[in-house]
Motif scaffolding. Structure first.
Motif, PDB file in Angstrom:
ATOM      1  N   ILE A 195     100.206  39.176  38.574  1.00 22.90           N
ATOM      2  CA  ILE A 195      99.377  40.392  38.624  1.00 22.90           C
ATOM      3  C   ILE A 195      99.948  41.385  39.630  1.00 22.90           C
ATOM      4  CG2 ILE A 195      97.098  41.303  39.216  1.00 22.90           C
ATOM      5  CD1 ILE A 195      95.931  38.642  38.155  1.00 22.90           C
ATOM      6  N   ALA A 196     100.319  40.885  40.809  1.00 27.65           N
ATOM      7  CA  ALA A 196     100.851  41.762  41.847  1.00 27.65           C
ATOM      8  C   ALA A 196     102.184  42.367  41.424  1.00 27.65           C
ATOM      9  CB  ALA A 196     101.008  40.986  43.153  1.00 27.65           C
ATOM     10  N   ARG A 197     103.049  41.546  40.816  1.00 24.18           N
ATOM     11  CA  ARG A 197     104.391  42.009  40.460  1.00 24.18           C
ATOM     12  C   ARG A 197     104.375  42.947  39.251  1.00 24.18           C
ATOM     13  NH1 ARG A 197     106.310  37.414  39.720  1.00 24.18           N
ATOM     14  NH2 ARG A 197     106.263  37.283  37.449  1.00 24.18           N
ATOM     15  N   GLU A 198     103.607  42.597  38.228  1.00 19.86           N
ATOM     16  CA  GLU A 198     103.665  43.342  36.978  1.00 19.86           C
ATOM     17  C   GLU A 198     102.661  44.490  36.906  1.00 19.86           C
ATOM     18  OE1 GLU A 198     103.556  40.731  33.590  1.00 19.86           O
ATOM     19  OE2 GLU A 198     104.760  39.196  34.615  1.00 19.86           O
ATOM     20  N   VAL A 199     101.564  44.380  37.652  1.00 14.86           N
ATOM     21  CA  VAL A 199     100.530  45.420  37.589  1.00 14.86           C
ATOM     22  C   VAL A 199     100.441  46.196  38.898  1.00 14.86           C
ATOM     23  CG1 VAL A 199      98.125  45.910  37.010  1.00 14.86           C
ATOM     24  CG2 VAL A 199      99.263  43.946  35.970  1.00 14.86           C
ATOM     25  N   GLY A 200     100.707  45.535  40.007  1.00 16.44           N
ATOM     26  CA  GLY A 200     100.728  46.245  41.276  1.00 16.44           C
ATOM     27  C   GLY A 200      99.393  46.339  41.979  1.00 16.44           C
ATOM     28  N   VAL A 201      98.469  45.421  41.679  1.00 20.51           N
ATOM     29  CA  VAL A 201      97.180  45.384  42.376  1.00 20.51           C
ATOM     30  C   VAL A 201      96.910  43.954  42.837  1.00 20.51           C
ATOM     31  CG1 VAL A 201      96.161  47.360  41.177  1.00 20.51           C
ATOM     32  CG2 VAL A 201      95.980  45.093  40.158  1.00 20.51           C
ATOM     33  N   PRO A 202      96.182  43.793  43.956  1.00 17.86           N
ATOM     34  CA  PRO A 202      95.922  42.453  44.477  1.00 17.86           C
ATOM     35  C   PRO A 202      94.722  41.793  43.808  1.00 17.86           C
ATOM     36  CG  PRO A 202      95.026  44.075  45.979  1.00 17.86           C
ATOM     37  CD  PRO A 202      95.699  44.848  44.881  1.00 17.86           C
TER      38      PRO A 202
ATOM     39  N   GLU B  86     100.546  44.907  25.439  1.00 20.57           N
ATOM     40  CA  GLU B  86     101.182  45.997  26.163  1.00 20.57           C
ATOM     41  C   GLU B  86     102.443  45.487  26.857  1.00 20.57           C
ATOM     42  OE1 GLU B  86      98.426  47.743  28.847  1.00 20.57           O
ATOM     43  OE2 GLU B  86      96.929  48.176  27.313  1.00 20.57           O
ATOM     44  N   SER B  87     103.346  46.396  27.153  1.00 21.17           N
ATOM     45  CA  SER B  87     104.579  46.020  27.821  1.00 21.17           C
ATOM     46  C   SER B  87     105.068  47.190  28.667  1.00 21.17           C
ATOM     47  CB  SER B  87     105.653  45.636  26.799  1.00 21.17           C
ATOM     48  OG  SER B  87     106.864  45.290  27.448  1.00 21.17           O
ATOM     49  N   ALA B  88     105.454  46.905  29.907  1.00 20.81           N
ATOM     50  CA  ALA B  88     105.958  47.937  30.813  1.00 20.81           C
ATOM     51  C   ALA B  88     107.472  47.813  30.943  1.00 20.81           C
ATOM     52  CB  ALA B  88     105.295  47.818  32.177  1.00 20.81           C
ATOM     53  N   PHE B  89     108.136  48.940  31.082  1.00 20.37           N
ATOM     54  CA  PHE B  89     109.572  48.950  31.321  1.00 20.37           C
ATOM     55  C   PHE B  89     109.830  48.879  32.831  1.00 20.37           C
ATOM     56  CE2 PHE B  89     108.891  51.252  27.330  1.00 20.37           C
ATOM     57  CZ  PHE B  89     109.708  50.514  26.481  1.00 20.37           C
ATOM     58  N   ASP B  90     111.052  48.534  33.190  1.00 17.59           N
ATOM     59  CA  ASP B  90     111.427  48.519  34.609  1.00 17.59           C
ATOM     60  C   ASP B  90     111.700  49.953  35.031  1.00 17.59           C
ATOM     61  OD1 ASP B  90     111.234  45.769  34.705  1.00 17.59           O
ATOM     62  OD2 ASP B  90     113.313  45.485  34.070  1.00 17.59           O
ATOM     63  N   GLY B  91     110.621  50.668  35.367  1.00 22.56           N
ATOM     64  CA  GLY B  91     110.752  52.089  35.633  1.00 22.56           C
ATOM     65  C   GLY B  91     110.704  52.853  34.319  1.00 22.56           C
ATOM     66  N   ALA B  92     110.648  54.149  34.384  1.00 21.44           N
ATOM     67  CA  ALA B  92     110.582  54.961  33.166  1.00 21.44           C
ATOM     68  C   ALA B  92     111.923  54.931  32.442  1.00 21.44           C
ATOM     69  CB  ALA B  92     110.199  56.392  33.516  1.00 21.44           C
ATOM     70  N   THR B  93     111.857  54.921  31.104  1.00 23.78           N
ATOM     71  CA  THR B  93     113.077  54.931  30.296  1.00 23.78           C
ATOM     72  C   THR B  93     113.111  56.172  29.412  1.00 23.78           C
ATOM     73  OG1 THR B  93     114.403  53.739  28.648  1.00 23.78           O
ATOM     74  CG2 THR B  93     112.011  53.529  28.483  1.00 23.78           C
TER      75      THR B  93
ATOM     76  N   GLU C 237     110.328  61.963  25.395  1.00 26.33           N
ATOM     77  CA  GLU C 237     109.571  61.763  26.634  1.00 26.33           C
ATOM     78  C   GLU C 237     110.120  60.557  27.407  1.00 26.33           C
ATOM     79  OE1 GLU C 237     106.979  63.440  27.799  1.00 26.33           O
ATOM     80  OE2 GLU C 237     106.227  64.630  26.110  1.00 26.33           O
ATOM     81  N   SER C 238     110.022  60.609  28.719  1.00 23.69           N
ATOM     82  CA  SER C 238     110.245  59.411  29.525  1.00 23.69           C
ATOM     83  C   SER C 238     109.009  58.532  29.397  1.00 23.69           C
ATOM     84  CB  SER C 238     110.478  59.777  30.993  1.00 23.69           C
ATOM     85  OG  SER C 238     111.688  60.465  31.160  1.00 23.69           O
ATOM     86  N   VAL C 239     109.217  57.233  29.256  1.00 28.80           N
ATOM     87  CA  VAL C 239     108.103  56.318  28.994  1.00 28.80           C
ATOM     88  C   VAL C 239     108.135  55.171  29.993  1.00 28.80           C
ATOM     89  CG1 VAL C 239     107.059  54.752  27.313  1.00 28.80           C
ATOM     90  CG2 VAL C 239     108.069  56.913  26.542  1.00 28.80           C
ATOM     91  N   ARG C 240     106.983  54.901  30.603  1.00 29.20           N
ATOM     92  CA  ARG C 240     106.856  53.784  31.549  1.00 29.20           C
ATOM     93  C   ARG C 240     106.346  52.518  30.873  1.00 29.20           C
ATOM     94  NH1 ARG C 240     106.587  55.332  37.141  1.00 29.20           N
ATOM     95  NH2 ARG C 240     105.869  53.206  37.483  1.00 29.20           N
TER      96      ARG C 240
END
Length: 413
Positions: free
Chosen positions: A156-163, A272-279, A352-355
């Motif tokens: 959760i912390a690594r992929e979403v960024g909340v504790p 859902e899936s997030a990229f490593d930074g915007a692509t 568009e750049s996509v996160r």
């Protein structure tokens, strides 16, 4: 461990392993994710609040803000008396940051957390946007349950960024108390033979199912802690509170046999899936959406779910959430159509750049598969309702054919 298999050497057992996952000061944590400079600072999120105003009520106060006496449900005006606004007093080290509620953003973050929980739990009971129970009995064993729970927190912390704070116990009531025990960012494991000892000193008002009125009544009976309640006469409790008294007695003893079950049938299914930074690589975005569409369609088929709406979510920098959807004339179970529609909707974001991207099917129908074919649909050999050739041709000739128009999907949570 994360693919649903039991860990090697895990013994057979009767005691369940239940996790209670509770996001810490969730709205404030979301604001810190969006504005990293707020980390470590007092943050207040207000309902009905607008920047620069003094009206509204506190929805969430970070732990730093609570040290100044700011509490949930407190009027913003009262909160400002305890914790001035940094925008008004930029040089005041005892000032804090106030932000208005952004529920769409919080639902997006919460949805990302839920995706992880559904991947890691055998069954998941979502309680709210920031709280859930997981049964992980077939995913781990008591000897390594702490490591599994730590893995949940870290993902959760690594992929979403909340504790998140996590409690582990053999029952739901104790797991919830365990997650509250060492906040924020806590991890408490209560093994089966430790339950009574763990519960004994806890305030009876904190036992699941006991509100302020019931707590006062128990205090009048000389019952101050869960240990007192566990040692009380169950017949006296039943005489005073009915069947509820016996339930509370059992929970104080760690005898909560409620199964971890989802709350009714889902209204939608998503991945859902997030990229490593915007692509900026749109072909990469299309490939990822195609993978998600296949996964969502397969999940719907396995759950015997038909769907009337197919949608995509695209998150662009910094964290702008865009949702698009297409409504169909009737419920379908058609993976090819899910791919067609999502790729069509995605085309709006070319360049568009996509996160992050997501795919969702909603307006679900769990009717029997032997249902009659709908007008405009035909049944395949397996009895699945699929769009008729004319509908497919109409979409090919006219991309807008058969649409009720693109709508914003508030089901993305």
């Amino acid at each position: 461990m994360v693919d649903g298999e039991r860990l090697p050497g895990a013994p057979a057992r009767e005691e369940r392993i239940v996790l209670h996952v509770d996001m810490d000061c969730f709205y404030a944590s979301c604001e810190r994710r969006r504005e990293p400079e707020l980390r470590g600072e007092p943050v207040v999120v207000g309902m009905g609040y607008e920047p620069g105003e003094t009206v509204g009520a506190v929805a969430t106060a970070s732990y730093e803000a609570r040290e100044y006496g700011v509490e949930s449900a407190q009027a913003i005006g009262a909160a400002l008396e305890k914790l001035p606004r940094k925008a008004d007093e930029p040089d005041n080290p005892d000032a804090g940051y106030y932000r208005p509620v952004d529920l769409d953003f919080y639902q997006d973050v919460g949805g990302s957390v839920k995706e992880i929980l559904h991947e890691l739990g055998d069954t998941v009971r979502e309680v709210s946007i920031d709280e859930a129970y997981l049964d992980v009995t077939d995913r781990t064993a008591w000897g390594v349950a702490e490591g599994f729970a730590r893995h949940v927190k870290q993902r959760i912390a690594r992929e979403v960024g909340v504790p998140a704070s996590v409690g582990v116990a053999p029952d739901m009531s104790t797991a919830k108390l365990a997650s509250d025990y060492d906040k924020p960012d806590g991890l408490v494991v209560v093994e089966p033979d430790e339950v009574r000892e763990f519960l004994a000193p806890i305030d009876v008002a904190d036992v699941h199912g006991i509100g302020p009125v019931r707590a006062r009544e128990l205090h009048e009976m000389g019952i101050e802690t869960a240990g007192d309640l566990a040692s009380a006469d169950p017949y006296e409790l039943t005489d005073k509170f009915g069947d509820r008294g016996r339930d509370l007695y059992r929970r104080a003893r760690g005898e909560d046999n409620r199964p971890v079950e989802p709350r009714g049938k889902p209204k939608s299914l998503s991945r859902e899936s997030a990229f490593d930074g915007a692509t900026d690589d749109f072909e990469r975005v299309r490939e990822q959406v195609a993978t998600l569409a296949e996964a969502v369609a397969d999940r719907a088929t396995r759950k015997d779910a038909f769907y009337r709406t197919i949608g995509v979510k695209v998150v662009t920098p910094p964290y702008d959430v865009h949702t698009r959807a297409e409504s169909l004339p009737g419920p379908v179970d058609d993976p090819v159509l899910v791919d067609d529609v999502t790729q069509d909707l995605l085309g709006e974001f070319a360049g568009e750049s996509v996160r992050k991207v997501g795919v969702r099917v909603s307006n679900l129908d769990f009717s029997e598969r032997e249902q009659a074919s709908l007008d405009g649909f035909e049944a395949d050999d397996a009895g699945n309702a699929t769009p008729s050739t004319s509908l497919r041709e109409r979409r090919r000739d006219d991309p807008d054919g058969g649409r009720d128009g693109q709508i914003s999907l508030d089901e993305f949570e």
